[in-house]
Write a protein that holds these residues in place. Structure first.
Motif, short mmCIF file in Angstrom:
data_model
loop_
_atom_site.label_atom_id
_atom_site.label_comp_id
_atom_site.label_asym_id
_atom_site.label_seq_id
_atom_site.Cartn_x
_atom_site.Cartn_y
_atom_site.Cartn_z
N ASP A 38 114.04 66.35 59.89
CA ASP A 38 113.41 66.95 58.71
C ASP A 38 114.31 66.75 57.50
O ASP A 38 115.50 67.10 57.54
N LEU A 39 113.72 66.20 56.45
CA LEU A 39 114.46 65.95 55.21
C LEU A 39 113.76 66.61 54.04
O LEU A 39 112.54 66.66 53.98
N MET A 40 114.57 67.06 53.10
CA MET A 40 114.08 67.51 51.81
C MET A 40 114.64 66.50 50.81
O MET A 40 115.84 66.22 50.83
N LEU A 41 113.77 65.93 50.00
CA LEU A 41 114.17 64.92 49.02
C LEU A 41 114.02 65.45 47.60
O LEU A 41 113.14 66.27 47.35
N ALA A 42 114.83 64.92 46.70
CA ALA A 42 114.54 65.09 45.28
C ALA A 42 113.27 64.28 45.06
O ALA A 42 113.21 63.10 45.42
N LEU A 43 112.23 64.90 44.53
CA LEU A 43 110.93 64.24 44.42
C LEU A 43 110.70 63.58 43.07
O LEU A 43 109.55 63.28 42.72
N ASP A 44 111.77 63.29 42.33
CA ASP A 44 111.61 62.55 41.08
C ASP A 44 111.33 61.09 41.40
O ASP A 44 111.64 60.60 42.49
N ALA A 72 105.13 58.32 46.80
CA ALA A 72 105.61 58.36 45.42
C ALA A 72 104.48 58.55 44.40
O ALA A 72 104.74 58.64 43.21
N ASP A 73 103.25 58.65 44.86
CA ASP A 73 102.10 58.85 43.98
C ASP A 73 101.90 60.36 43.79
O ASP A 73 101.35 61.04 44.66
N GLN A 74 102.38 60.88 42.67
CA GLN A 74 102.38 62.33 42.44
C GLN A 74 100.99 62.95 42.51
O GLN A 74 100.83 64.05 43.03
N SER A 75 99.97 62.26 41.99
CA SER A 75 98.63 62.84 42.02
C SER A 75 98.08 62.88 43.45
O SER A 75 97.44 63.86 43.85
N ARG A 76 98.34 61.84 44.21
CA ARG A 76 97.89 61.82 45.62
C ARG A 76 98.62 62.89 46.42
O ARG A 76 98.02 63.62 47.21
N LEU A 77 99.92 63.00 46.21
CA LEU A 77 100.71 63.99 46.91
C LEU A 77 100.22 65.40 46.57
O LEU A 77 100.04 66.24 47.45
N ARG A 78 99.94 65.67 45.30
CA ARG A 78 99.43 66.97 44.88
C ARG A 78 98.09 67.25 45.55
O ARG A 78 97.82 68.37 45.99
N ASP A 79 97.21 66.22 45.65
CA ASP A 79 95.93 66.38 46.31
C ASP A 79 96.11 66.75 47.78
O ASP A 79 95.43 67.63 48.30
N TRP A 80 97.02 66.08 48.46
CA TRP A 80 97.27 66.38 49.87
C TRP A 80 97.79 67.80 50.05
O TRP A 80 97.41 68.49 50.99
N ILE A 81 98.67 68.23 49.16
CA ILE A 81 99.22 69.58 49.25
C ILE A 81 98.13 70.61 48.98
O ILE A 81 97.96 71.57 49.74
N ASP A 82 97.35 70.41 47.90
CA ASP A 82 96.34 71.39 47.51
C ASP A 82 95.12 71.41 48.42
O ASP A 82 94.60 72.47 48.74
N ASN A 83 94.66 70.24 48.83
CA ASN A 83 93.39 70.16 49.56
C ASN A 83 93.53 69.96 51.07
O ASN A 83 92.62 70.28 51.81
N LYS A 84 94.64 69.42 51.50
CA LYS A 84 94.85 69.18 52.93
C LYS A 84 95.94 70.08 53.49
O LYS A 84 96.26 70.02 54.68
N HIS A 85 96.57 70.87 52.61
CA HIS A 85 97.62 71.81 52.99
C HIS A 85 98.79 71.10 53.68
O HIS A 85 99.39 71.63 54.62
N MET A 86 99.10 69.90 53.19
CA MET A 86 100.20 69.13 53.76
C MET A 86 101.52 69.85 53.51
O MET A 86 101.79 70.32 52.43
N LEU A 87 102.33 69.90 54.56
CA LEU A 87 103.67 70.45 54.46
C LEU A 87 104.72 69.35 54.50
O LEU A 87 105.77 69.47 53.88
N ALA A 88 104.43 68.30 55.27
CA ALA A 88 105.40 67.21 55.44
C ALA A 88 104.69 65.87 55.53
O ALA A 88 103.58 65.78 56.05
N PHE A 89 105.35 64.86 55.01
CA PHE A 89 104.89 63.47 55.09
C PHE A 89 105.67 62.86 56.24
O PHE A 89 106.89 62.68 56.15
N ALA A 90 104.99 62.56 57.33
CA ALA A 90 105.66 62.11 58.56
C ALA A 90 105.72 60.59 58.63
O ALA A 90 104.74 59.90 58.35
N LEU A 91 106.90 60.11 59.02
CA LEU A 91 107.15 58.67 59.15
C LEU A 91 107.62 58.36 60.56
O LEU A 91 108.44 59.08 61.13
N ARG A 92 107.10 57.27 61.09
CA ARG A 92 107.43 56.85 62.45
C ARG A 92 108.27 55.57 62.38
O ARG A 92 107.87 54.62 61.74
N PRO A 93 109.43 55.54 63.06
CA PRO A 93 110.22 54.31 63.14
C PRO A 93 109.53 53.29 64.05
O PRO A 93 108.64 53.64 64.83
N PRO A 94 109.93 52.03 63.96
CA PRO A 94 109.29 51.00 64.79
C PRO A 94 109.58 51.15 66.29
O PRO A 94 108.80 50.69 67.11
#
Length: 164
Positions: A38-44, A72-94
């Motif tokens: 779990d990581l917290m990033l500066a979202l700038d 990195a798409d702020q509007s898409r990320l905001r949509d996911w947070i507001d409408n899909k209640h996203m808490l984390a963006f999950a990434l899978r290694p190869p």
């Protein structure tokens, strides 16, 4: 080892991040099984671009059917947070056996303030940015998850003992 590769790459690419969650708790000395990082990033924008380069270099791909660049798409990320209640963006290694990397998208605490309180661990050639005990406690407070309550109790005990 994936963990070393990830943290070395984050340090190399000057990504501003904090390790939070179960792995961070393990590093403080609390035994807890965890299946992700779990990581917290500066979202700038600049930091997200550095993170995307790092993720691409490691072959990380979103677990959802979206593009890595969508993080990195702020509007898409905001949509996911507001409408899909996203808490984390999950990434899978190869590599299937490697852990998922979860990026906290709406932290309860300010990244800048938490980053100022970070603990840096020198891992022989690169640094690991670890959230402070107090910030880990704050992030785990009021989640409604029993393992978070257990983690909070263990972290408070460490704080009382003056471990960190």
């Amino acid at each position: 080892m994936f963990y070393v590769d990830l943290f070395r790459a984050l340090d190399r690419d000057e990504v501003r991040y904090l390790l939070i969650g179960g792995l961070a708790i393990n590093i403080y000395g609390v035994e807890r099984a965890t299946m992700d990082i779990d990581l917290m990033l500066a979202l700038d924008a600049a930091n997200l671009q550095r993170f995307l380069r790092t993720a691409e270099s490691l072959g990380l791909q979103p677990t959802l059917p979206v593009k890595l660049a969508d993080l990195a798409d702020q509007s898409r990320l905001r949509d996911w947070i507001d409408n899909k209640h996203m808490l984390a963006f999950a990434l899978r290694p190869p590599v299937p056996s490697a852990p998922t990397v979860d990026i906290l998208v709406q932290p309860k605490i300010s990244f800048e303030e938490a980053h100022a309180r970070r603990i840096e661990k020198d891992l022989g050639g690169f640094k690991l940015a670890l959230a402070s005990l107090d910030d880990l406690i704050a992030l785990k407070t009021d989640t409604g998850r029993s393992h978070d309550e257990s983690d909070i109790a263990a972290l408070r005990r460490l704080r009382e003992l003056g471990v960190a």
